[in-house]
Design a protein around this motif. Structure first.
Motif: not given
Length: 473
Positions: A392, A413, A415-416, A419-421, A437-438
């Motif tokens: 990650k 995956r 992260t924005n 949101k996570s999607y 983000h990530s």
């Protein structure tokens, strides 16, 4: 039991453009298509009665070193991080202090086998036999160095003059001598009493610290204080940077070996080379009938005694000899074999001109994987990013750039903001400027994606990290 201590510092500037400041020669596959120089050093310890290696490297190389040790099956290897380079005497002192600290006070003096991570040894059996010969001497309190039986009058190495015989292939050290001129080197070779100074050692940790205290107490005091205030981070041992910065620079030869009355040398004939230049690599490589050594996509016509390494494209030669030609994705070196020692001057010019080609390759390794800077302009940059399974990137934010991610293979995956999607193959997502983000790879195969950055500033220092599993700030 022997305690291997592997010194993996240095930048290897004479092997530019392959060796760079952030990816130096000890981490490169120079003589083996599968193993780096560091990994080859670790592999030649197999079969010895030895403990888990203790590694010493620069702070900026920590993740690269840890990953290569993991690939070699040494996930538990501890790594001492030098905040700044202070030569070999302080580096060995840090390792000796750590080894002594690990053992009970009444334990035998741990024997340190000090090795450089960037040396080539072609005859591993002879190397291990030399270590076995050195053990009894080290147990008697000798500080043993390994002298290489010279094969030619080399002017690029220091020499050791052997003294009286202690055992077969073992002698006292009469004196160390600096790199000689050609005539002197020939005299050394003809005498049979001189050996190349390899920079490898075997001695007790407490014995070394006692000698250092006798001859350079200033170095020992600072190393002890910096180690006493060290911090443990995963398998990394972080030496106190503020204290260690005041440590004098000195080599183990100058600080201890040339001053002690207890130095001994083992004569070693094991196909050793420090691979200190491109001509040295040409000498040890396999060659064709014309004396050429080629790696990669090479077409040669009327070419002799030439080293060519093509990493990313076709290299063709016509009517040349005694050259070194090294091609990477972002640089090309063409040099006469007799002038390769001057490659470091090119690196100095690159640095003084404010360029970046001395720092890293187009491909940059990170603890989570690697990225390749494919293209860039005034307000954009395109990268190909590979994220290892389970890895990650940090939770972060950029003040000046937006990012567009297109997944080529695997699953991301994302992260924005809130949101996570998941984003899968042939899908994309957009990260606005200023968005936290990530990016993570939850799968079991590599995640490959294309990142398009756009904005007024695209430097790597435009990162505000909020969370990072690798301990980066």
């Amino acid at each position: 039991m022997i305690h291997p201590v592997i010194m993996a510092g240095g930048t290897g500037s004479r092997l530019w453009p392959l060796s760079r400041q952030l990816n130096p020669k000890q981490f490169l596959r120079l003589t083996d298509s599968r193993l780096s120089m560091l990994q080859m050093t670790v592999a030649r310890l197999e079969g010895l009665d030895s403990a888990e290696p203790l590694l010493i490297c620069n702070e900026e190389h920590r993740f690269l070193a840890a990953e290569q040790m993991r690939q070699s099956g040494h996930e538990e290897t501890r790594i001492i991080l030098e905040p700044c380079g202070r030569n070999t005497a302080p580096a060995i002192a840090l390792a000796a202090i750590q080894l002594v600290r690990d053992l009970p006070e009444d334990a035998d003096d741990p024997l340190m086998l000090v090795l450089a991570a960037d040396h080539l040894i072609q005859d591993v059996e002879a190397f291990q036999q030399g270590i076995h010969k050195a053990v009894p001497l080290a147990e008697q309190g000798k500080l043993v160095t390994f002298g290489i039986v010279p094969s030619h009058p080399e002017t690029g190495y220091g020499y050791i003059h052997r003294g009286k015989e202690l055992a077969p292939e073992a002698h006292t050290v009469d004196r160390f001598v600096e790199k000689p001129d050609q005539e002197t080197a020939q005299g050394y070779l003809d005498s049979g009493d001189y050996l190349w100074n390899s920079g490898m050692f075997l001695f007790g940790a407490r014995r070394y610290l006692a000698e250092l205290e006798k001859h350079r107490p200033d170095i020992l005091a600072i190393c002890q204080a910096a180690s006493d205030d060290a911090a443990q981070d995963l398998h990394f041992i972080r030496i106190n940077a503020d204290i260690f910065a005041d440590c004098p620079e000195d080599s183990v030869d100058y600080a201890v070996m040339e001053k002690t009355s207890n130095a001994a040398v083992i004569s070693l004939d094991a196909g050793w080379s420090d691979i200190g230049s491109w001509s040295a690599l040409w000498e040890v490589n396999e060659k064709d009938s014309q004396g050429n050594s080629f790696t990669g996509d090479v077409i040669a016509q009327d070419t002799a005694n030439t080293l060519v390494r093509a990493d990313s494209r076709l290299v063709a030669t016509v009517g040349v000899e005694n050259l070194v030609i090294i091609e990477t994705k972002d640089a090309l070196l063409v040099a006469h074999k007799d002038k390769v020692q001057d490659v470091k001057k090119v690196v100095e010019t690159i640095r003084s001109d404010g360029r970046h080609e001395h720092m890293n390759h187009r491909e940059v390794y990170r603890p989570w994987g690697v990225y390749d800077s494919i293209d860039s302009g005034a307000r954009y940059q395109v990268k190909r990013i590979t994220v290892k399974p389970g890895a990650k990137l940090s939770v972060q934010m950029h003040h000046h750039r937006a990012e567009h991610w297109i997944v080529v293979s695997g699953t991301a995956r994302v992260t924005n903001g809130e949101k996570s999607y998941l984003v899968t193959e042939n899908q994309s997502t957009y990260i606005p400027v200023g968005q936290v983000h990530s990016l993570e790879n939850p799968g079991v195969i590599d995640l490959e994606l294309i990142e398009v950055q756009s904005g007024s500033y695209l430097g790597e220092d435009d990162i505000v990290r909020y969370e990072d599993r690798y301990g980066r700030t």
